[in-house]
Design a protein around this motif. Structure first.
Motif, mmCIF file in Angstrom:
data_model
loop_
_atom_site.group_PDB
_atom_site.id
_atom_site.type_symbol
_atom_site.label_atom_id
_atom_site.label_comp_id
_atom_site.label_asym_id
_atom_site.label_seq_id
_atom_site.Cartn_x
_atom_site.Cartn_y
_atom_site.Cartn_z
ATOM 1 N N HIS A 40 0.850 -1.197 0.000
ATOM 2 C CA HIS A 40 0.000 0.000 0.000
ATOM 3 C C HIS A 40 0.883 1.243 0.000
ATOM 4 O O HIS A 40 2.087 1.179 0.284
ATOM 5 C CB HIS A 40 -0.931 0.009 1.215
ATOM 6 N N ASP A 67 -6.376 1.788 -0.296
ATOM 7 C CA ASP A 67 -7.719 2.374 -0.305
ATOM 8 C C ASP A 67 -8.239 2.638 -1.713
ATOM 9 O O ASP A 67 -9.214 3.375 -1.880
ATOM 10 C CB ASP A 67 -7.725 3.667 0.516
ATOM 11 N N HIS A 194 -1.809 0.537 8.480
ATOM 12 C CA HIS A 194 -2.271 1.087 7.210
ATOM 13 C C HIS A 194 -2.618 0.003 6.190
ATOM 14 O O HIS A 194 -3.168 0.312 5.131
ATOM 15 C CB HIS A 194 -1.208 2.016 6.637
ATOM 16 N N ASN A 197 -7.997 -3.549 7.391
ATOM 17 C CA ASN A 197 -9.318 -3.007 7.710
ATOM 18 C C ASN A 197 -9.983 -3.896 8.749
ATOM 19 O O ASN A 197 -9.763 -5.111 8.775
ATOM 20 C CB ASN A 197 -10.217 -2.966 6.466
ATOM 21 N N ARG A 198 -10.831 -3.276 9.555
ATOM 22 C CA ARG A 198 -11.569 -4.063 10.543
ATOM 23 C C ARG A 198 -12.882 -4.530 9.945
ATOM 24 O O ARG A 198 -13.607 -3.757 9.304
ATOM 25 C CB ARG A 198 -11.843 -3.247 11.798
ATOM 26 N N ASN A 199 -13.201 -5.812 10.125
ATOM 27 C CA ASN A 199 -14.438 -6.388 9.620
ATOM 28 C C ASN A 199 -15.584 -6.162 10.609
ATOM 29 O O ASN A 199 -15.370 -5.779 11.762
ATOM 30 C CB ASN A 199 -14.255 -7.891 9.376
ATOM 31 N N TRP A 204 -9.795 -8.635 11.659
ATOM 32 C CA TRP A 204 -9.043 -7.755 10.758
ATOM 33 C C TRP A 204 -8.628 -8.518 9.512
ATOM 34 O O TRP A 204 -8.298 -9.701 9.567
ATOM 35 C CB TRP A 204 -7.794 -7.221 11.459
ATOM 36 N N TRP A 206 -6.432 -7.932 5.506
ATOM 37 C CA TRP A 206 -5.610 -7.053 4.671
ATOM 38 C C TRP A 206 -6.494 -6.349 3.647
ATOM 39 O O TRP A 206 -7.488 -6.908 3.179
ATOM 40 C CB TRP A 206 -4.521 -7.842 3.958
ATOM 41 N N LYS A 207 -6.106 -5.158 3.266
ATOM 42 C CA LYS A 207 -6.912 -4.349 2.348
ATOM 43 C C LYS A 207 -6.871 -4.848 0.906
ATOM 44 O O LYS A 207 -7.808 -4.618 0.151
ATOM 45 C CB LYS A 207 -6.444 -2.892 2.379
#
Length: 291
Positions: A40, A67, A194, A197-199, A204, A206-207
């Motif tokens: 990222h 993102d 960074h 993301n939290r579900n 958690w 990875w993005k």
């Protein structure tokens, strides 16, 4: 080291909303830092914090990473990554940029530098060439039909893959440390914060899109990519880690495709040498960019 965060922005490429961060100093020469696969844009924070003093630093998230949006069909063709990068440069209105690309980001930006050599002032590639002699030999040992069937099977199998879930952010951090033992605790924690993301259930993930990584066999051939490398006219700095899983381009001959390139190999460094040997990396990159 305290990281003063950048501002977040987005642009549209092929109907996807892609994200980049801007580290300020817009009157300075532009410098784009492109991360690699399953990574990222905030992985550059330590480098960007220093480079922002003399450069207008832009760090984009690849499609399906960070993102930036995921593709609807899970197709991450190299040509689309290259288009996205070209679209970013076009959107920002730059006539010429300097570039640092790591891994997949290096593969993407090396193609851009060959397609538009007049647009690149200086170019740093960190373990991002691809097409090692071993991978080329493996490609030649299979027919197109065999490779296509393998790709279809992998895509079909991957359709059922869901993002891995970690019970806590600490567990994700432990996985980050396992993946790269050279990382300090501070580096691993910053990268993890960074990258995840939290579900809804509190776990958690990875993005990056788990569909990423299954490249179709009808992409550019090694010879075609070598033609793009040969078209690059700006000075090129190739950086390699001695303990990386990729072979060095001077040992396997790939460096010969570049008209104006030099190679630096880092001891006690792996694939992420910009993290593993940060001080030397910064000295080499700033010296090269300002020379």
């Amino acid at each position: 080291m305290t990281i003063t965060g950048p501002t977040s922005h987005s642009f549209i490429s092929q109907r996807l909303r892609l994200r980049y961060v801007d580290w300020g100093n817009p009157e300075a020469p532009p410098l784009i830092l492109q991360h690699g696969g399953r990574d990222h844009c905030r992985s550059w924070d330590w480098a960007a914090q220093e480079l922002r003093k003399d450069w207008h630093v832009i760090c984009p998230d690849l499609r399906g990473h960070g993102d930036s949006e995921w593709t609807s069909d899970g197709n991450y063709a190299m040509s689309n990554f290259v288009y996205d990068f070209a679209q970013l440069v076009q959107t920002l209105g730059y006539d010429q940029v300097s570039i640092v690309g790591h891994s997949l980001g290096g593969a993407v930006t090396s193609r851009f530098a060959g397609l538009y050599p007049e647009k690149v002032r200086k170019y740093v590639n960190i373990e991002g060439l691809g097409f090692t002699p071993r991978s080329v030999a493996d490609r030649k040992s299979h027919t197109y039909a065999e490779r296509m069937r393998e790709w279809i099977a992998a895509r079909r199998k991957g359709a059922g893959v869901v993002p891995r879930r970690y019970p806590t952010l600490e567990a994700a951090y432990a996985r980050m440390k396992e993946a790269n033992s050279f990382l300090s605790d501070e580096q691993a924690r910053h990268l993890t914060v960074h990258a995840a993301n939290r579900n809804e259930d509190g776990t958690w993930s990875w993005k990056y899109d788990p569909a990423f990584g299954r490249f179709a066999p009808d992409e550019a051939t090694p010879d075609q990519v070598h033609e793009l490398w040969e078209a690059i006219t700006c000075p090129v700095l190739l950086l390699w880690g001695q303990e990386s899983f990729f072979s060095s381009p001077d040992e396997d001959g790939r460096i010969a495709a570049f008209a104006n390139a030099r190679l630096e190999v880092y001891q006690q460094a792996g694939h992420w040498l910009h993290h593993d040997q940060f001080d030397r990396f910064m000295a080499d990159v700033t010296g090269f960019l300002t020379d």
